[in-house]
Write a protein that holds these residues in place. Structure first.
Motif, short mmCIF file in Angstrom:
data_model
loop_
_atom_site.label_atom_id
_atom_site.label_comp_id
_atom_site.label_asym_id
_atom_site.label_seq_id
_atom_site.Cartn_x
_atom_site.Cartn_y
_atom_site.Cartn_z
N ALA A 152 6.76 29.78 7.52
CA ALA A 152 6.84 31.11 6.92
C ALA A 152 7.77 31.12 5.72
N ASN A 153 7.55 32.09 4.84
CA ASN A 153 8.42 32.27 3.69
C ASN A 153 8.52 33.76 3.36
N GLY A 154 9.76 34.25 3.18
CA GLY A 154 9.98 35.63 2.78
C GLY A 154 9.61 35.83 1.33
N VAL A 155 9.00 36.98 1.02
CA VAL A 155 8.52 37.22 -0.34
C VAL A 155 8.84 38.64 -0.79
N THR A 156 8.96 38.79 -2.10
CA THR A 156 8.88 40.09 -2.79
C THR A 156 7.81 39.91 -3.84
N VAL A 157 6.76 40.75 -3.79
CA VAL A 157 5.59 40.50 -4.64
C VAL A 157 5.03 41.81 -5.17
N THR A 158 4.64 41.80 -6.44
CA THR A 158 4.03 42.95 -7.10
C THR A 158 2.63 43.17 -6.56
N LEU A 159 2.26 44.44 -6.38
CA LEU A 159 0.89 44.79 -5.99
C LEU A 159 0.03 45.00 -7.22
N ALA A 160 -1.27 44.79 -7.08
CA ALA A 160 -2.22 45.16 -8.12
C ALA A 160 -2.26 46.69 -8.22
N PRO A 161 -2.75 47.23 -9.34
CA PRO A 161 -2.82 48.70 -9.47
C PRO A 161 -3.61 49.38 -8.36
N ASP A 162 -4.57 48.68 -7.75
CA ASP A 162 -5.35 49.28 -6.65
C ASP A 162 -4.71 49.04 -5.29
N GLY A 163 -3.48 48.51 -5.26
CA GLY A 163 -2.76 48.34 -4.00
C GLY A 163 -3.12 47.10 -3.22
N THR A 164 -3.76 46.13 -3.85
CA THR A 164 -4.14 44.90 -3.15
C THR A 164 -3.22 43.75 -3.52
N LEU A 165 -3.28 42.71 -2.69
CA LEU A 165 -2.69 41.41 -2.97
C LEU A 165 -3.78 40.36 -2.85
N ALA A 166 -3.59 39.24 -3.55
CA ALA A 166 -4.55 38.15 -3.47
C ALA A 166 -3.84 36.87 -3.07
N ALA A 167 -4.53 36.00 -2.38
CA ALA A 167 -3.98 34.70 -1.98
C ALA A 167 -5.02 33.63 -2.23
N VAL A 168 -4.53 32.42 -2.56
CA VAL A 168 -5.41 31.26 -2.69
C VAL A 168 -4.72 30.06 -2.06
N TYR A 169 -5.49 29.25 -1.35
CA TYR A 169 -5.01 28.04 -0.68
C TYR A 169 -5.40 26.84 -1.54
N LYS A 170 -4.42 26.19 -2.12
CA LYS A 170 -4.68 25.03 -2.98
C LYS A 170 -4.57 23.76 -2.16
N ALA A 171 -5.71 23.12 -1.97
CA ALA A 171 -5.79 21.92 -1.12
C ALA A 171 -7.11 21.21 -1.43
N PRO A 172 -7.31 19.99 -0.90
CA PRO A 172 -8.58 19.30 -1.12
C PRO A 172 -9.77 20.11 -0.63
N SER A 173 -10.87 19.97 -1.30
CA SER A 173 -12.09 20.70 -0.94
C SER A 173 -12.44 20.51 0.53
N GLY A 174 -12.83 21.61 1.18
CA GLY A 174 -13.22 21.59 2.58
C GLY A 174 -12.10 21.93 3.54
N ALA A 175 -10.85 21.95 3.07
CA ALA A 175 -9.71 22.28 3.93
C ALA A 175 -9.67 23.78 4.22
N THR A 176 -9.06 24.14 5.35
CA THR A 176 -8.91 25.55 5.71
C THR A 176 -7.51 25.81 6.24
N VAL A 177 -7.09 27.08 6.19
CA VAL A 177 -5.80 27.50 6.72
C VAL A 177 -5.88 28.97 7.11
N GLN A 178 -5.14 29.35 8.14
CA GLN A 178 -5.03 30.74 8.54
C GLN A 178 -3.78 31.35 7.91
N LEU A 179 -3.90 32.59 7.44
CA LEU A 179 -2.78 33.29 6.81
C LEU A 179 -2.40 34.55 7.57
N ILE A 180 -1.09 34.81 7.60
CA ILE A 180 -0.52 35.99 8.25
C ILE A 180 0.48 36.60 7.28
N PHE A 181 0.43 37.92 7.10
CA PHE A 181 1.39 38.59 6.21
C PHE A 181 1.92 39.85 6.88
#
Length: 357
Positions: free
Chosen positions: A194-223
């Motif tokens: 885990a990592n603590g964050v302070t992050v700006t929201l988009a004007p529509d109130g959303t956040l975006a995430a991307v997982y940078k890893a070799p093709s075919g890899a997967t990960v579960q995210l919790i916020f």
């Protein structure tokens, strides 16, 4: 209408002041873009003689304008004669200097602390369903959920990754990016981190995430969110402090003795280490060491045996830290619980770095 219109910045908007030298039959506030395009014209009811004032909220049709410089103009009629202040369409250098208004959604933001609330858990379809695939950005809604208002400009929280099939990193950003220039959390395959964050929201109130890893890899995210910023004076302001240790169970600072699994304990924060008794939240660093079994610790305002959120995840024997922003209980305490198999123990350390009041 006296053309000596003046503007002064406010946290909630811009104060526009002028003097009506005669009674008006109609009056409008006009908003121009920096290039001279008319963006808005709204009627206002300050028609009588004498000094007048309104607050312009930086919005057109209820939508906040993007950051930039805008120009304001008052137009009206008195005795059938049109009047304006300033007289010309406000695009000249002199008028821009006199009547220009800078809109910055980030300026003057204040903070509202919240109990930790989970807004994303891809394992169970909360926020988004299904693991993140490598290099495919996805957005999820934050504004309007979990106590976060639609006008929030940023949030604090805790991003957790688990079940990664390949090592890599996740980047949390206001808008979707396939190749973001920054990272939020880095991890090896199979780790829960885990990592603590302070992050700006988009004007529509959303956040975006991307997982940078070799093709075919997967990960579960919790916020989990712990609070939000608004561009008004409605929230709390921040006071930074030199790092100060308020908990070290190894030496009896704050609490004595290791945490046993699944037994919440509270310790005093308000009134210690420069934190005033009226603080509503603190920033700091939570460290775990000497864990006999892997698990997680949840830091919350009040004691909970089974909290719905986590603050730091770790394997047995690891020493690991995470930055936090966390709401205090009304009595100035914080509570922690170590979630692990029965009989396990861990030592906790907490250093504060500032507070909100």
């Amino acid at each position: 209408m006296n053309p000596a219109l003046s503007t002064a910045g406010l946290a909630e908007g811009v104060a526009v002041s002028w003097t009506n030298t005669a009674a008006l039959s109609e009056l409008q506030l006009r908003v121009f873009g920096s290039g001279g395009a008319l963006l808005d014209s709204r009627p206002i009811d300050r028609l009588g003689t004498g000094p007048q004032s309104i607050a312009w909220d930086g919005r057109v049709g209820g939508t906040a304008l993007p950051a930039g410089t805008y120009h304001l103009q008052l137009t009206g009629r008195t005795g059938g004669v049109a009047v304006a202040a300033p007289a010309a369409v406000p695009v000249s250098v002199d008028i821009a200097a006199a009547y220009g208004v800078t809109v910055d959604p980030r300026a003057g933001s204040t903070y509202v602390a919240l109990p930790p609330t989970r807004l994303l858990d891809t394992r169970v379809g909360n926020g988004l369903a299904g693991a993140f695939g490598a290099n495919v950005p996805r957005a999820f809604v934050v504004g309007g959920r979990g106590g976060i208002p639609a006008n929030a400009v940023a949030v604090t929280g805790n991003l957790t990754v688990t079940g990664a099939t390949r090592g890599g990193y996740v980047s949390l950003t206001p808008t979707s990016q396939v190749n973001p220039p920054t990272s939020t959390i880095n991890f090896p395959a199979g780790d829960t981190r885990a990592n603590g964050v302070t992050v700006t929201l988009a004007p529509d109130g959303t956040l975006a995430a991307v997982y940078k890893a070799p093709s075919g890899a997967t990960v579960q995210l919790i916020f989990d969110v712990t609070g939000y910023y608004v561009a008004t004076s409605a929230g709390s302001t921040y006071v930074a402090l030199p790092p100060t240790r308020l908990l070290d169970t190894r030496v009896g600072n704050g609490l004595a003795g290791a945490f046993g699994a699944n037994v919440p304990r509270a310790f005093v924060v308000g009134g210690r280490g420069g934190i005033p008794a009226n603080a509503v939240a603190v920033t700091g660093n939570l460290t775990v060491t000497g864990a006999t079994r892997g698990g997680y610790v949840s830091l919350t305002p009040t004691s909970q045996v089974n909290p719905p959120t986590s603050t730091i995840n770790f394997p047995a024997g690891d020493t690991r830290a995470n930055g936090v922003t966390v709401t205090l209980a009304p009595d100035g305490t914080l509570a922690a619980v170590y979630k692990a198999p029965s009989g396990a123990t861990v030592q906790l350390i907490f250093d504060v770095t500032g507070y909100y009041r």
